[in-house]
Design an enzyme around this catalytic site. Structure first.
Site, PDB file in Angstrom:
ATOM      1  N   GLU A 166      -8.698  -3.106  -2.633  1.00 43.57           N
ATOM      2  CA  GLU A 166      -7.693  -3.500  -3.995  1.00 43.57           C
ATOM      3  C   GLU A 166      -7.729  -4.355  -4.331  1.00 43.57           C
ATOM      4  OE1 GLU A 166      -3.909  -4.126  -2.301  1.00 43.57           O
ATOM      5  OE2 GLU A 166      -4.301  -2.525  -0.523  1.00 43.57           O
ATOM      6  N   GLU A 352      -4.601   2.052   5.418  1.00 42.59           N
ATOM      7  CA  GLU A 352      -3.618   1.286   5.100  1.00 42.59           C
ATOM      8  C   GLU A 352      -2.308   1.803   4.999  1.00 42.59           C
ATOM      9  OE1 GLU A 352      -3.561  -2.738   3.578  1.00 42.59           O
ATOM     10  OE2 GLU A 352      -5.344  -2.899   3.815  1.00 42.59           O
TER      11      GLU A 352
HETATM   12  O1  IFM Z   1      -1.566  -7.310   3.712  1.00 44.05           O
HETATM   13  C1  IFM Z   1      -1.718  -7.047   2.692  1.00 44.05           C
HETATM   14  C2  IFM Z   1      -3.025  -6.412   2.639  1.00 44.05           C
HETATM   15  O2  IFM Z   1      -4.082  -7.187   3.054  1.00 44.05           O
HETATM   16  C3  IFM Z   1      -3.704  -5.391   1.762  1.00 44.05           C
HETATM   17  N1  IFM Z   1      -2.999  -4.851   1.125  1.00 44.05           N
HETATM   18  C4  IFM Z   1      -1.302  -4.451   1.403  1.00 44.05           C
HETATM   19  C5  IFM Z   1      -0.712  -5.587   2.596  1.00 44.05           C
HETATM   20  C6  IFM Z   1       0.319  -5.683   2.554  1.00 44.05           C
HETATM   21  O3  IFM Z   1       1.132  -6.474   1.319  1.00 44.05           O
END
Ligand code: IFM
Length: 447
Positions: A166, A352
């Site tokens: 990200e 994710e």
């Molecule tokens: O916890 C975070 C992660 O580090 C990066 N993506 C989003 C998750 C939830 O906010």
């Protein structure tokens, strides 16, 4: 509905990140990271919490891998803490840091769990921040040196590598809005940081290719499907701008060698545009093997004359929201997968996806039905996307275990494993058993 079975080699996993779970923030020669510094700054984090101990995974990784094995994970995505390897960001290597990851990887392999490494999940060595951090172009070069060392050490045994997690969050929340480390508030700086992050990504991919490693390398971006609030031309254009800023800012450079024009024009208007050698495009766009996508929710936008920059406003939805106040919108995952695959034609991993809820332990059990529902509905959309032609290779739940949720501290629980932070006791939540069944049967489990 039919059986909803997944392809035979579909990679079911779970994800974490170093600062969120490891703890041991200053042990065994680890250097300070920008997140150590930021979280130690009074007022920066909810209740002044920090990741000094977090889930104590640094000391408990064996127990944690046993639990992964019990869930039946095929893969585990974790990040390496750069300052554990190079305490000063570059130069002197910390052998104890390398040894930790070596032990972790070996144990995963022993349990038949594929290690998936994220090289950078936001914990920049503080010493590099002191030299300008991601505003300093040299940081990209230091990142490639760090990446190169990890490729050299683990390139033959780790099959999947993610350069950055990200980059948008890192650049905009860290350097633009000041909500994340290093807490800077300068939008022009944020865009410069975004460019240097892209360069860092490209240089690392270059090093990986030059090393001739046999695995796959890619990058992970966070996306939120954007929908216009109405069919009006103005709202549709507003949605396009939000999509360009929120979703395409890092993808167009990698796949098309350009920044989205609608955003670049806004940068120029605000004197936020920056110079860079055009030769950077050749590095940034070195072909990658896959794209990692983190999906949690969608965004609805309308045109807003009052907004000084993008001229948009977000429209709230009445649907259910998670504890993060993020709308639960599984169709958005399907829509964005179709859109991204059509546009960039690249194999995809969902690196994710998951939800934070207020979990409680009752009689030693965590009945997290809402999370199960969230996962089931999203996994269904993953199935539909594959059915409709998207080359989707795997899915990683965020997160393996409850952990330090950045500015929210420990107040948001995303795990399929419950962590009692007082005792460090772990409990598999009902969602972990649900996910275990999904993996075992390689299909969406309906009830
Ligand atoms: O916890 C975070 C992660 O580090 C990066 N993506 C989003 C998750 C939830 O906010």
């Amino acid at each position: 509905m039919g059986k909803l079975s997944f392809p035979k080699d579909f990679l079911w996993g779970a994800a974490t990140a170093a600062y969120q779970i490891e703890g041991a923030w200053n042990e065994d020669g680890k250097g300070e990271s920008i997140w150590d510094r930021f979280a130690h700054t009074p007022g920066a984090i909810f209740q002044n919490q920090n990741g000094d101990i977090a889930c104590d995974h640094y000391h408990r990784y064996e127990e944690d891998i046993e639990m992964m094995s019990e869930i039946g994970l095929k893969a585990y995505r974790f990040s390496v803490s750069w300052p554990r390897i190079f305490p000063e960001g570059r130069g002197k290597i910390n052998p104890k840091g390398l040894s930790f990851y070596e032990r972790l990887i070996e144990k995963l392999l022993e349990k038949n769990i594929k290690p998936v490494i994220t090289l950078y999940h936001w914990d920049l060595p503080q010493e590099l921040e002191d030299k300008g951090g991601w505003l300093n172009r040299d940081t990209a070069k230091y990142f490639a040196e760090y990446a190169n060392l990890l490729f050299y050490k683990f390139g033959d045994i780790v099959p999947i590598w993610i350069t950055l997690n990200e980059p948008g969050v890192c650049a905009f929340l860290g350097y633009g809005w000041g909500w994340h480390a290093p807490g800077k508030k300068d939008m022009k700086g944020a865009f410069i940081a975004s460019h240097n992050l892209l360069l860092a990504h490209g240089l690392a991919v270059q090093a990986y290719r030059e090393g001739g490693y046999k695995g796959n390398i890619g990058i992970t971006v966070n996306v939120a499907t954007v929908y216009p609030a109405s069919n009006s031309e103005e709202d549709i254009r507003a949605a396009e701008r939000q999509d360009a800023y929120g979703n395409r800012w890092f993808l167009d450079p990698i796949f098309k060698k350009e920044y989205p024009k609608v955003i670049w024009e806004i940068l120029e208007k605000n004197h936020w545009n920056f110079n860079y050698p055009t030769s950077d495009w050749n590095v940034i766009s070195i072909p990658i093997d896959f794209l990692g996508i983190n999906y949690y929710t969608r965004t609805i936008v309308a045109y807003d004359e009052q907004d000084p920059y993008l001229k948009i406003k977000r429209i709230p939805s009445l649907n259910e929201h998670t504890e993060m106040n993020w709308e639960v919108y599984p169709d958005g995952l399907y829509d964005i997968l179709i859109k991204i695959y059509k546009e960039y034609q690249i194999p995809i991993y969902i690196t994710e996806n998951g939800a934070a809820y207020n979990d409680t332990v009752e009689d030693g059990r965590v009945r997290d039905e809402k999370r199960i529902e969230y996962l089931r509905e999203h996994i269904k959309r993953v199935y539909f996307a594959i059915r409709d032609g998207v080359d989707l290779k795997g899915y990683f739940v965020w997160s393996l275990m409850d952990n330090f949720e950045w500015g929210h501290g420990f107040s948001k629980r995303f795990g399929i494993i419950y962590v009692d932070y007082e005792t460090q006791k772990r409990i598999l939540k009902d969602s972990a058993y649900f996910y275990k069944k999904v993996i075992e049967e390689n299909r969406v489990i309906e009830d």
